[in-house]
Design a protein around this motif. Structure first.
Motif, short mmCIF file in Angstrom:
data_model
loop_
_atom_site.label_atom_id
_atom_site.label_comp_id
_atom_site.label_asym_id
_atom_site.label_seq_id
_atom_site.Cartn_x
_atom_site.Cartn_y
_atom_site.Cartn_z
N UNK A 1 0.19 67.95 -53.52
CA UNK A 1 -1.05 68.69 -53.30
C UNK A 1 -2.31 67.84 -53.37
N UNK A 2 -2.35 66.88 -54.28
CA UNK A 2 -3.58 66.11 -54.49
C UNK A 2 -3.90 65.20 -53.32
N UNK A 3 -2.97 64.98 -52.41
CA UNK A 3 -3.21 64.10 -51.26
C UNK A 3 -3.58 64.87 -49.99
N UNK A 4 -3.57 66.20 -50.05
CA UNK A 4 -3.86 66.98 -48.85
C UNK A 4 -5.22 66.63 -48.25
N UNK A 5 -6.23 66.49 -49.09
CA UNK A 5 -7.57 66.24 -48.57
C UNK A 5 -7.65 64.87 -47.90
N UNK A 6 -7.18 63.84 -48.57
CA UNK A 6 -7.22 62.49 -48.00
C UNK A 6 -6.51 62.44 -46.65
N UNK A 7 -5.34 63.03 -46.57
CA UNK A 7 -4.55 62.95 -45.35
C UNK A 7 -5.16 63.78 -44.23
N UNK A 8 -5.65 64.96 -44.57
CA UNK A 8 -6.27 65.83 -43.56
C UNK A 8 -7.52 65.19 -42.97
N UNK A 9 -8.36 64.65 -43.84
CA UNK A 9 -9.60 64.03 -43.37
C UNK A 9 -9.30 62.80 -42.50
N UNK A 10 -8.30 62.01 -42.91
CA UNK A 10 -7.92 60.84 -42.11
C UNK A 10 -7.44 61.25 -40.73
N UNK B 1 -4.40 69.55 -37.47
CA UNK B 1 -3.65 69.51 -38.73
C UNK B 1 -3.06 70.86 -39.08
N UNK B 2 -1.76 70.85 -39.42
CA UNK B 2 -1.13 71.97 -40.13
C UNK B 2 -0.83 71.46 -41.53
N UNK B 3 -1.48 72.03 -42.54
CA UNK B 3 -1.38 71.53 -43.91
C UNK B 3 -0.67 72.54 -44.81
N UNK B 4 0.27 72.04 -45.57
CA UNK B 4 1.00 72.85 -46.54
C UNK B 4 0.04 73.44 -47.57
N UNK B 5 0.43 74.56 -48.14
CA UNK B 5 -0.40 75.18 -49.19
C UNK B 5 -0.08 74.52 -50.54
N UNK B 6 -0.99 74.66 -51.55
CA UNK B 6 -2.37 75.11 -51.43
C UNK B 6 -3.18 74.09 -50.63
N UNK B 7 -4.20 74.56 -49.94
CA UNK B 7 -4.96 73.66 -49.07
C UNK B 7 -5.47 72.46 -49.84
N UNK B 8 -5.95 72.68 -51.06
CA UNK B 8 -6.45 71.60 -51.89
C UNK B 8 -6.47 71.99 -53.34
N UNK B 9 -6.94 71.09 -54.17
CA UNK B 9 -6.97 71.35 -55.61
C UNK B 9 -8.39 71.40 -56.15
N UNK C 1 -14.68 69.64 -47.73
CA UNK C 1 -14.71 68.38 -46.99
C UNK C 1 -13.65 68.36 -45.90
N UNK C 2 -12.48 68.92 -46.17
CA UNK C 2 -11.41 69.00 -45.17
C UNK C 2 -11.85 69.84 -43.97
N UNK C 3 -12.41 70.99 -44.26
CA UNK C 3 -12.86 71.89 -43.20
C UNK C 3 -13.99 71.25 -42.40
N UNK C 4 -14.92 70.62 -43.10
CA UNK C 4 -16.06 69.98 -42.43
C UNK C 4 -15.59 68.83 -41.54
#
Length: 330
Positions: A74-83, A91-99, A106-109
């Motif tokens: 979970x803690x890597x979702x943001x880094x990977x999505x933004x990259x 991106x299709x991201x597993x839940x939870x979207x972030x922590x 930031x991911x959505x932006x």
């Protein structure tokens, strides 16, 4: 028509295997590669299907592709999505979207700024019983919704799921988000106030909560409560459940989302088993993502949807610390 080129980042979450199988069954999809720092997690699938392997997700993102599926810790979702977003990749991201709220924003932006779509993996929306319940509500069969009681009880996981440095939380975070998304989807309302309880009751060796109840008040006045506990013990015939009891002014709808099962008894297994035979919710989730990207439509489950449900769980932890209800910013 050119195939939709899709990569996969991390098989830390077991759903990745189901998503891969679903993608492989769709003729208009081409799997570009799999990135995972632990080759052992994906060795069998890359060998079986002849898929390119990358030990660094950055190398995968350098390839020509349209979309990526992220099933990391979970803690890597943001880094990977933004990259991925910065490379112009959907991106299709597993839940939870972030922590955390800041990282989810930031991911959505990042996706908005790069004109790519972010979809949250909430496959429970594609369970037949859930869909039929939502349709019945929309037809007015039970009047106005007054309250919803839900459960997402399961067997306690292991590994990174119970390491707060990688998961961001325990059962309250892990199991709130699926049912909370269904509640928001069915009521069509935003959660505005959260009160929660969580503790480590079933396995005192865990560093995270394994039992929880989260209470939510929605903007339209509906009340919701979810049992998020990892309370299913080893002898139980299935890993868990997703249930809803939707209480209206004119009736009640009871939903047993995973109730399409055969009962199996065998001496070899040593205990009764429930074998699910219903529709594959993961396949429908992946198909919906693929279709939206190929047709240029809005994905059906947005990053905002994912953030909304995760924010409820995070507010639940805040409520536990203060012992008071927490109002969400809406």
């Amino acid at each position: 028509m050119n195939p939709l080129k899709i990569g996969m980042i991390s098989f830390a979450h077991g759903h990745a295997f189901s998503y891969l199988n679903s993608l492989l069954s769709i003729p208009e999809v081409e799997i570009i590669g799999i990135a995972d720092p632990k080759r052992g997690r994906v060795a069998d699938v890359i060998s079986k299907h002849g898929i390119a392997y990358y030990d660094d997700y950055r190398s995968l993102l350098e390839q020509s592709m349209d979309a990526v599926v992220i099933c990391s810790e979970n803690v890597f979702h943001a880094e990977l999505t933004i990259a991925a977003a910065n490379k112009g990749i959907h991106v299709l991201c597993e839940k939870p979207l972030g922590v955390g709220a800041d990282e989810m924003n930031a991911m959505i932006e990042a996706c908005n700024n790069n004109n790519v779509q972010l979809m949250t993996a909430f496959p429970c929306r594609y369970l037949p019983a859930v869909i039929q319940a939502k349709q019945a509500v929309e037809r007015g069969e039970i009047g106005d919704i007054v309250a919803i009681k839900g459960t997402n009880r399961g067997t306690a996981p292991s590994g990174w799921f119970v390491d707060p440095k990688l998961s961001g939380g325990g059962a309250l975070l892990d199991h709130t988000v699926h049912v909370m998304d269904l509640m928001c989807w069915i009521t069509g309302s935003e959660p505005e106030e959260v009160y929660a309880y969580a503790a480590t009751l079933f396995d005192e060796k865990l560093d995270v909560d394994d039992a929880g109840m989260i209470h939510v008040k929605f903007e339209n006045g509906t009340f919701g409560v979810v049992d998020t506990s990892w309370s299913r013990r080893a002898p139980f015939p299935t890993w868990g459940d997703v249930t809803l009891e939707i209480i209206g002014t004119s009736g009640v709808i009871s939903v047993d989302s995973l109730g399409q099962v055969n009962e199996l008894y065998s001496q070899e297994a040593g205990t009764g088993q429930w074998n699910y035979w219903g529709d594959n919710m993961d396949l429908y989730l992946v198909k919906a993502f693929v279709q939206a990207i190929k047709q240029g439509d809005q994905v059906p489950i947005s990053g905002e949807d994912g953030m909304r449900s995760a924010a409820v769980a995070l507010a639940g932890y805040q409520s536990i610390e203060t012992g008071q209800p927490v109002r969400l910013r809406v």
